[in-house]
Enzyme design. Sequence first.
Site, PDB file in Angstrom:
ATOM      1  N   HIS A 192       6.408   4.469  -3.915  1.00  0.00           N
ATOM      2  CA  HIS A 192       6.742   3.901  -2.595  1.00  0.00           C
ATOM      3  C   HIS A 192       8.129   4.361  -2.138  1.00  0.00           C
ATOM      4  O   HIS A 192       8.358   4.584  -0.944  1.00  0.00           O
ATOM      5  CB  HIS A 192       6.763   2.369  -2.662  1.00  0.00           C
ATOM      6  N   CYS A 240      -2.532  -2.483  -3.291  1.00  0.00           N
ATOM      7  CA  CYS A 240      -1.231  -2.313  -2.644  1.00  0.00           C
ATOM      8  C   CYS A 240      -1.081  -3.405  -1.593  1.00  0.00           C
ATOM      9  O   CYS A 240      -1.984  -3.598  -0.777  1.00  0.00           O
ATOM     10  CB  CYS A 240      -1.127  -0.927  -1.997  1.00  0.00           C
ATOM     11  N   LEU A 241       0.048  -4.083  -1.610  1.00  0.00           N
ATOM     12  CA  LEU A 241       0.254  -5.158  -0.637  1.00  0.00           C
ATOM     13  C   LEU A 241       0.303  -4.612   0.787  1.00  0.00           C
ATOM     14  O   LEU A 241       0.125  -5.359   1.739  1.00  0.00           O
ATOM     15  CB  LEU A 241       1.544  -5.917  -0.969  1.00  0.00           C
ATOM     16  N   GLN A 249       8.196  -1.320   2.021  1.00  0.00           N
ATOM     17  CA  GLN A 249       7.119  -2.253   2.381  1.00  0.00           C
ATOM     18  C   GLN A 249       7.635  -3.430   3.214  1.00  0.00           C
ATOM     19  O   GLN A 249       6.856  -4.102   3.879  1.00  0.00           O
ATOM     20  CB  GLN A 249       6.417  -2.780   1.119  1.00  0.00           C
ATOM     21  N   HIS A 266       3.816   3.101  -9.400  1.00  0.00           N
ATOM     22  CA  HIS A 266       3.373   2.774  -8.036  1.00  0.00           C
ATOM     23  C   HIS A 266       4.594   2.453  -7.154  1.00  0.00           C
ATOM     24  O   HIS A 266       4.694   2.929  -6.019  1.00  0.00           O
ATOM     25  CB  HIS A 266       2.414   1.577  -8.122  1.00  0.00           C
ATOM     26  N   GLU A 267       5.534   1.660  -7.693  1.00  0.00           N
ATOM     27  CA  GLU A 267       6.707   1.259  -6.891  1.00  0.00           C
ATOM     28  C   GLU A 267       7.645   2.454  -6.656  1.00  0.00           C
ATOM     29  O   GLU A 267       8.181   2.625  -5.562  1.00  0.00           O
ATOM     30  CB  GLU A 267       7.472   0.114  -7.579  1.00  0.00           C
ATOM     31  N   GLY A 297       4.533  -6.312  -7.704  1.00  0.00           N
ATOM     32  CA  GLY A 297       5.616  -5.404  -7.357  1.00  0.00           C
ATOM     33  C   GLY A 297       5.777  -5.370  -5.846  1.00  0.00           C
ATOM     34  O   GLY A 297       4.880  -5.796  -5.097  1.00  0.00           O
TER      35      GLY A 297
HETATM   36  O1  K1U Z   1       3.612  -2.294  -4.413  1.00  0.00           O
HETATM   37  C1  K1U Z   1       2.667  -3.008  -4.139  1.00  0.00           C
HETATM   38  O2  K1U Z   1       1.980  -2.791  -3.152  1.00  0.00           O
HETATM   39  C2  K1U Z   1       2.326  -4.161  -5.059  1.00  0.00           C
HETATM   40  C3  K1U Z   1       1.099  -3.887  -5.911  1.00  0.00           C
HETATM   41  C4  K1U Z   1       1.573  -3.325  -7.238  1.00  0.00           C
HETATM   42  C5  K1U Z   1       0.523  -2.761  -8.155  1.00  0.00           C
HETATM   43  C6  K1U Z   1      -0.665  -3.412  -8.437  1.00  0.00           C
HETATM   44  C7  K1U Z   1      -1.582  -2.855  -9.295  1.00  0.00           C
HETATM   45  C8  K1U Z   1      -1.327  -1.672  -9.900  1.00  0.00           C
HETATM   46  C9  K1U Z   1      -0.167  -1.014  -9.610  1.00  0.00           C
HETATM   47  C10 K1U Z   1       0.766  -1.565  -8.749  1.00  0.00           C
HETATM   48  C11 K1U Z   1       0.376  -5.204  -6.123  1.00  0.00           C
HETATM   49  O3  K1U Z   1       0.930  -6.142  -6.607  1.00  0.00           O
HETATM   50  S1  K1U Z   1      -1.271  -5.291  -5.628  1.00  0.00           S
HETATM   51  C12 K1U Z   1      -1.835  -6.894  -6.133  1.00  0.00           C
HETATM   52  C13 K1U Z   1      -2.027  -7.117  -7.610  1.00  0.00           C
HETATM   53  O4  K1U Z   1      -1.415  -8.021  -8.125  1.00  0.00           O
HETATM   54  C14 K1U Z   1      -2.924  -6.295  -8.457  1.00  0.00           C
HETATM   55  C15 K1U Z   1      -3.942  -5.506  -7.932  1.00  0.00           C
HETATM   56  C16 K1U Z   1      -4.763  -4.738  -8.747  1.00  0.00           C
HETATM   57  C17 K1U Z   1      -4.588  -4.745 -10.103  1.00  0.00           C
HETATM   58  C18 K1U Z   1      -3.582  -5.535 -10.649  1.00  0.00           C
HETATM   59  C19 K1U Z   1      -2.766  -6.317  -9.835  1.00  0.00           C
HETATM   60 ZN    ZN Z   2       1.978  -0.616  -2.962  1.00  0.00          ZN
END
Ligand code: K1U
Ligand code: ZN
Length: 184
Positions: free
Chosen positions: A134, A88-89, A51, A130-131, A46
Amino acid sequence: MSLLDIHVLGSPILRKETRPVVEFDDSLRSLIDDMFETMYAAKGIGLAAPQVGRLERLAVLDVDDNPFVIVNPEIVEAEGTVKGEEGCLSIPEIYADVERSSRVIVTALDREGKAFTIEATDLRSRCLQHEIDHLHGKLFIDYLSVLKRRSALAKWEGMRKDYPALIRNLALETEGEHHHDGEL
Ligand code: K1U
Ligand code: ZN
């Protein structure tokens, strides 16, 4: 298409409220395309507009090979609670368990401005929440207990020198340079 810089924790735009999108034109669609490219390059599932330094109320997601954009999204129904790991990226290498609603129904507009509804569970539900957070200036670390949040922020303090301008330039990040260090 272009890769966009990703703002990291400490960049004020991550704490701002976004503005509803009112015009569905080529410049909006070009931003959406760039956000997808940036999300894939960062290996995320996401990415929300703040971001990448933008205040349009929109995010892109791709969970289980199902890419979609949500413009002006709203959670209209939520039920149950479940704990799960999040990253979170904008806070690279920090992971923690967060309690979220287990099932959500979200209404949103697509890239043409057409309304749709999505019902989600599991990782797609988590990612949607989560998005959408944001888009309201909220980050997953806000949900952590004082101790876990302190530990996450201490780890982040040790890493923030890697991001002096508070942005991640994905083109400069080398493969394997950052790795998952385990849960807090
Ligand atoms: O919005 C963002 O920062 C992207 C985030 C989204 C997200 C990941 C995990 C749970 C909820 C929302 C990411 O893509 S972080 C990287 C990722 O792929 C990931 C990390 C932990 C668990 C599963 C995926
Ligand atoms: Zn995030």
